[in-house]
Structure formats: structure tokens, C-alpha cells
Design a protein around this motif. Structure first.
Motif, PDB file in Angstrom:
ATOM      1  N   PHE A 120       0.849  -1.596   0.030  1.00 54.94           N
ATOM      2  CA  PHE A 120       0.163  -0.083  -0.099  1.00 54.94           C
ATOM      3  C   PHE A 120       1.014   1.091  -0.187  1.00 54.94           C
ATOM      4  O   PHE A 120       0.784   2.740   0.272  1.00 54.94           O
ATOM      5  CB  PHE A 120      -0.785  -0.105   1.170  1.00 54.94           C
ATOM      6  N   GLY A 121       1.951   1.199   0.155  1.00 50.91           N
ATOM      7  CA  GLY A 121       2.215   2.080   0.008  1.00 50.91           C
ATOM      8  C   GLY A 121       3.264   1.784   0.922  1.00 50.91           C
ATOM      9  O   GLY A 121       3.100   2.268   2.192  1.00 50.91           O
ATOM     10  N   ARG A 122       4.164   3.513   1.725  1.00 50.44           N
ATOM     11  CA  ARG A 122       4.835   4.158   3.682  1.00 50.44           C
ATOM     12  C   ARG A 122       3.829   4.363   3.952  1.00 50.44           C
ATOM     13  O   ARG A 122       3.501   3.586   4.986  1.00 50.44           O
ATOM     14  CB  ARG A 122       5.455   4.780   3.424  1.00 50.44           C
ATOM     15  N   ALA A 123       3.173   5.422   3.666  1.00 50.69           N
ATOM     16  CA  ALA A 123       2.574   6.269   4.502  1.00 50.69           C
ATOM     17  C   ALA A 123       1.376   4.927   4.770  1.00 50.69           C
ATOM     18  O   ALA A 123       0.511   4.789   6.255  1.00 50.69           O
ATOM     19  CB  ALA A 123       1.593   6.934   3.875  1.00 50.69           C
ATOM     20  N   ALA A 124       0.020   4.551   3.821  1.00 50.41           N
ATOM     21  CA  ALA A 124      -0.368   3.898   3.917  1.00 50.41           C
ATOM     22  C   ALA A 124      -0.528   2.355   4.838  1.00 50.41           C
ATOM     23  O   ALA A 124      -1.720   1.641   5.672  1.00 50.41           O
ATOM     24  CB  ALA A 124      -1.935   2.930   2.803  1.00 50.41           C
ATOM     25  N   SER A 125       0.653   1.702   4.536  1.00 54.27           N
ATOM     26  CA  SER A 125       1.249   0.562   5.404  1.00 54.27           C
ATOM     27  C   SER A 125       1.765   0.338   7.050  1.00 54.27           C
ATOM     28  O   SER A 125       0.895  -0.329   7.535  1.00 54.27           O
ATOM     29  CB  SER A 125       1.888  -0.430   4.468  1.00 54.27           C
ATOM     30  N   LEU A 126       1.665   1.632   6.501  1.00 52.30           N
ATOM     31  CA  LEU A 126       2.334   1.862   8.870  1.00 52.30           C
ATOM     32  C   LEU A 126       1.269   2.537   9.273  1.00 52.30           C
ATOM     33  O   LEU A 126       0.660   1.899   9.708  1.00 52.30           O
ATOM     34  CB  LEU A 126       3.498   3.495   8.733  1.00 52.30           C
ATOM     35  N   THR A 127       0.567   2.853   8.280  1.00 49.40           N
ATOM     36  CA  THR A 127      -1.735   3.389   9.153  1.00 49.40           C
ATOM     37  C   THR A 127      -1.859   2.113   9.839  1.00 49.40           C
ATOM     38  O   THR A 127      -2.948   1.620  10.261  1.00 49.40           O
ATOM     39  CB  THR A 127      -1.996   4.633   8.144  1.00 49.40           C
ATOM     40  N   VAL A 128      -2.179   1.337   8.266  1.00 50.03           N
ATOM     41  CA  VAL A 128      -2.512  -0.051   8.627  1.00 50.03           C
ATOM     42  C   VAL A 128      -2.009  -0.654   9.820  1.00 50.03           C
ATOM     43  O   VAL A 128      -3.129  -1.654  10.189  1.00 50.03           O
ATOM     44  CB  VAL A 128      -3.029  -0.973   7.413  1.00 50.03           C
ATOM     45  N   LEU A 129      -0.961  -0.498   9.908  1.00 48.84           N
ATOM     46  CA  LEU A 129      -0.001  -1.135  10.950  1.00 48.84           C
ATOM     47  C   LEU A 129       0.214  -0.993  12.061  1.00 48.84           C
ATOM     48  O   LEU A 129      -0.906  -1.444  13.087  1.00 48.84           O
ATOM     49  CB  LEU A 129       1.217  -1.360  11.115  1.00 48.84           C
ATOM     50  N   LEU A 130      -0.252   0.785  12.687  1.00 50.24           N
ATOM     51  CA  LEU A 130      -0.884   0.856  13.819  1.00 50.24           C
ATOM     52  C   LEU A 130      -2.425   0.936  13.633  1.00 50.24           C
ATOM     53  O   LEU A 130      -2.594   0.270  15.495  1.00 50.24           O
ATOM     54  CB  LEU A 130      -1.080   2.866  13.460  1.00 50.24           C
ATOM     55  N   ILE A 131      -3.217   0.634  13.389  1.00 49.44           N
ATOM     56  CA  ILE A 131      -5.137   1.138  13.593  1.00 49.44           C
ATOM     57  C   ILE A 131      -5.241  -0.627  13.530  1.00 49.44           C
ATOM     58  O   ILE A 131      -5.701  -0.837  14.427  1.00 49.44           O
ATOM     59  CB  ILE A 131      -5.650   1.388  11.980  1.00 49.44           C
ATOM     60  N   ALA A 132      -4.262  -1.229  13.099  1.00 48.31           N
ATOM     61  CA  ALA A 132      -4.526  -3.402  13.481  1.00 48.31           C
ATOM     62  C   ALA A 132      -3.935  -3.390  14.846  1.00 48.31           C
ATOM     63  O   ALA A 132      -4.672  -3.804  15.935  1.00 48.31           O
ATOM     64  CB  ALA A 132      -3.605  -3.808  12.734  1.00 48.31           C
ATOM     65  N   LEU A 133      -3.002  -2.532  15.166  1.00 45.86           N
ATOM     66  CA  LEU A 133      -1.928  -2.537  16.667  1.00 45.86           C
ATOM     67  C   LEU A 133      -3.130  -2.456  17.547  1.00 45.86           C
ATOM     68  O   LEU A 133      -3.524  -2.975  18.512  1.00 45.86           O
ATOM     69  CB  LEU A 133      -0.874  -2.487  16.930  1.00 45.86           C
ATOM     70  N   ALA A 134      -3.348  -1.582  17.136  1.00 52.58           N
ATOM     71  CA  ALA A 134      -4.805  -0.320  17.685  1.00 52.58           C
ATOM     72  C   ALA A 134      -6.200  -0.920  18.109  1.00 52.58           C
ATOM     73  O   ALA A 134      -6.994  -1.279  19.693  1.00 52.58           O
ATOM     74  CB  ALA A 134      -4.772   0.885  17.995  1.00 52.58           C
ATOM     75  N   LEU A 135      -6.908  -1.918  17.199  1.00 56.35           N
ATOM     76  CA  LEU A 135      -7.405  -2.734  17.326  1.00 56.35           C
ATOM     77  C   LEU A 135      -7.588  -3.639  18.201  1.00 56.35           C
ATOM     78  O   LEU A 135      -8.484  -4.128  18.967  1.00 56.35           O
ATOM     79  CB  LEU A 135      -8.172  -2.731  16.031  1.00 56.35           C
ATOM     80  N   THR A 136      -6.799  -4.361  18.065  1.00 57.64           N
ATOM     81  CA  THR A 136      -6.188  -5.695  18.682  1.00 57.64           C
ATOM     82  C   THR A 136      -6.189  -5.812  19.888  1.00 57.64           C
ATOM     83  O   THR A 136      -6.933  -5.766  20.496  1.00 57.64           O
ATOM     84  CB  THR A 136      -4.988  -6.476  17.963  1.00 57.64           C
ATOM     85  N   ALA A 137      -5.524  -4.469  20.721  1.00 61.25           N
ATOM     86  CA  ALA A 137      -5.483  -4.589  21.708  1.00 61.25           C
ATOM     87  C   ALA A 137      -6.822  -3.858  22.489  1.00 61.25           C
ATOM     88  O   ALA A 137      -7.312  -3.740  23.435  1.00 61.25           O
ATOM     89  CB  ALA A 137      -4.704  -2.370  22.085  1.00 61.25           C
ATOM     90  N   VAL A 138      -7.927  -3.089  21.849  1.00 59.44           N
ATOM     91  CA  VAL A 138      -9.375  -2.848  22.560  1.00 59.44           C
ATOM     92  C   VAL A 138      -9.873  -3.704  22.311  1.00 59.44           C
ATOM     93  O   VAL A 138     -10.333  -4.087  22.930  1.00 59.44           O
ATOM     94  CB  VAL A 138      -9.537  -2.125  21.228  1.00 59.44           C
ATOM     95  N   GLY A 139      -9.688  -5.201  20.639  1.00 55.51           N
ATOM     96  CA  GLY A 139      -9.788  -6.592  20.873  1.00 55.51           C
ATOM     97  C   GLY A 139     -10.210  -7.325  22.332  1.00 55.51           C
ATOM     98  O   GLY A 139     -10.784  -8.089  23.069  1.00 55.51           O
ATOM     99  N   ALA A 140      -8.621  -7.186  22.827  1.00 55.23           N
ATOM    100  CA  ALA A 140      -8.222  -8.280  23.443  1.00 55.23           C
ATOM    101  C   ALA A 140      -9.080  -8.145  25.582  1.00 55.23           C
ATOM    102  O   ALA A 140      -9.317  -8.269  26.075  1.00 55.23           O
ATOM    103  CB  ALA A 140      -6.772  -8.090  23.702  1.00 55.23           C
ATOM    104  N   VAL A 141      -8.968  -6.300  25.553  1.00 47.10           N
ATOM    105  CA  VAL A 141      -9.554  -6.214  26.216  1.00 47.10           C
ATOM    106  C   VAL A 141     -11.079  -6.212  26.709  1.00 47.10           C
ATOM    107  O   VAL A 141     -11.417  -6.708  27.559  1.00 47.10           O
ATOM    108  CB  VAL A 141      -9.537  -4.301  26.869  1.00 47.10           C
TER     109      VAL A 141
END
Length: 157
Positions: A44-65
């Protein structure tokens, strides 16, 4: 109810899979933040790929809690609310799989292969967190939480 090493069965499943996902996705995020060349080759290119990974980590943390909160029996967590959390988590897990397969497909070094495998495994762990959010059966009125506090009181005395 069977007791495991860390507590009653099912309570810790979401957080454990969340940690697995974080340990798999975070190295790719770190490498792509440090190396612009590696991130520019991402699907997805640099900016979009980094954004996907950051949002994925945040959603995973929310889902775990949320999986732990739902397990303890909060009545107000309807199936629709749980899907409202698990749905985006699954969508971003799919995007992480695309990033991982892209790393594997365009690999020029062994590091790219390793990051691709880690991303795919991390996406599977994210899907496990989403499954736990949707599939956990709550008890009414927080009975499990009260039982745990009573057990802790008995252990202290």
C-alpha cells in the motif's frame, strides 16, 4: 469450571492472542519506520502501510480488553456491539495478510520473508482475538468477577 495456569478457562485467550499479534506485527512496523526503502516496497506504499499496522495494533489491543470485559459478564455487551469491534478487527487482519503476502511476493532479502511470515501469523492472531470477542459467553451481572474477588479475599485470609 476448569482452572488453568492463569485462571479460569477462556478468560485469558483474548489477551494472549493479542500479545502474539503485537509481537508479530510490531517488528514490521519498527522495520518500516526505520527503513524507508523497505516501507516504500510495501503493497500500500509507506504511509498507508504504516497506518494499517498502527490501526491494526490499536484494534487488537481494544479487542483483547473487550474480550476480558465480556467474559466477566457485562450484560450490556450485545452480540451487535461485539461484532462492531470484531468486524473492523477482521477487516484490518485481512489488510495485514495482504501486506504479509506482499512482503513474501516481493522479497529481495531474508528479512522480507521473515516480516511477511510474521505479518501473516500476526493477522491470524488478530482473527483469534476477534473470534474471542464474538464467541465468548458472558455470565449475567458480573458473577465471575464477584467470584474472583471472593476467592482473592479467601486466599488473603
Amino acid at each position: 469450571m476448569s482452572e488453568g495456569l492463569t485462571g479460569p478457562r477462556g478468560r485469558d485467550t483474548g489477551p494472549v492472542w493479542g500479545l502474539v499479534a503485537a509481537f508479530c506485527v510490531a517488528p514490521a512496523l519498527f522495520v518500516w519506520l526505520r527503513s524507508t526503502d523497505a516501507a516504500d516496497q510495501a503493497v500500500f506504499g509507506r504511509a498507508a502501510s504504516l497506518t494499517v499496522l498502527l490501526i491494526a495494533l490499536a484494534l487488537t489491543a481494544v479487542g483483547a480488553v473487550v474480550s476480558v470485559v465480556v467474559w466477566y459478564g457485562a450484560r450490556q455487551w450485545s452480540r451487535g456491539r461485539r461484532w462492531a469491534i470484531a468486524g473492523p478487527l477482521l477487516a484490518f487482519a485481512l489488510l495485514v495478510v495482504v501486506l504479509g503476502i506482499g512482503c513474501l511476493g516481493t522479497s529481495e532479502a531474508s528479512t522480507d520473508v521473515l516480516l511477511g511470515v510474521l505479518l501473516v501469523v500476526g493477522a491470524l492472531a488478530m482473527a483469534a482475538v476477534a473470534r474471542q470477542v464474538v464467541g465468548v459467553r458472558p455470565t449475567g451481572g458480573g458473577d465471575r468477577l464477584r467470584e474472583r474477588f471472593e476467592q482473592l479475599r479467601e486466599d488473603r485470609s
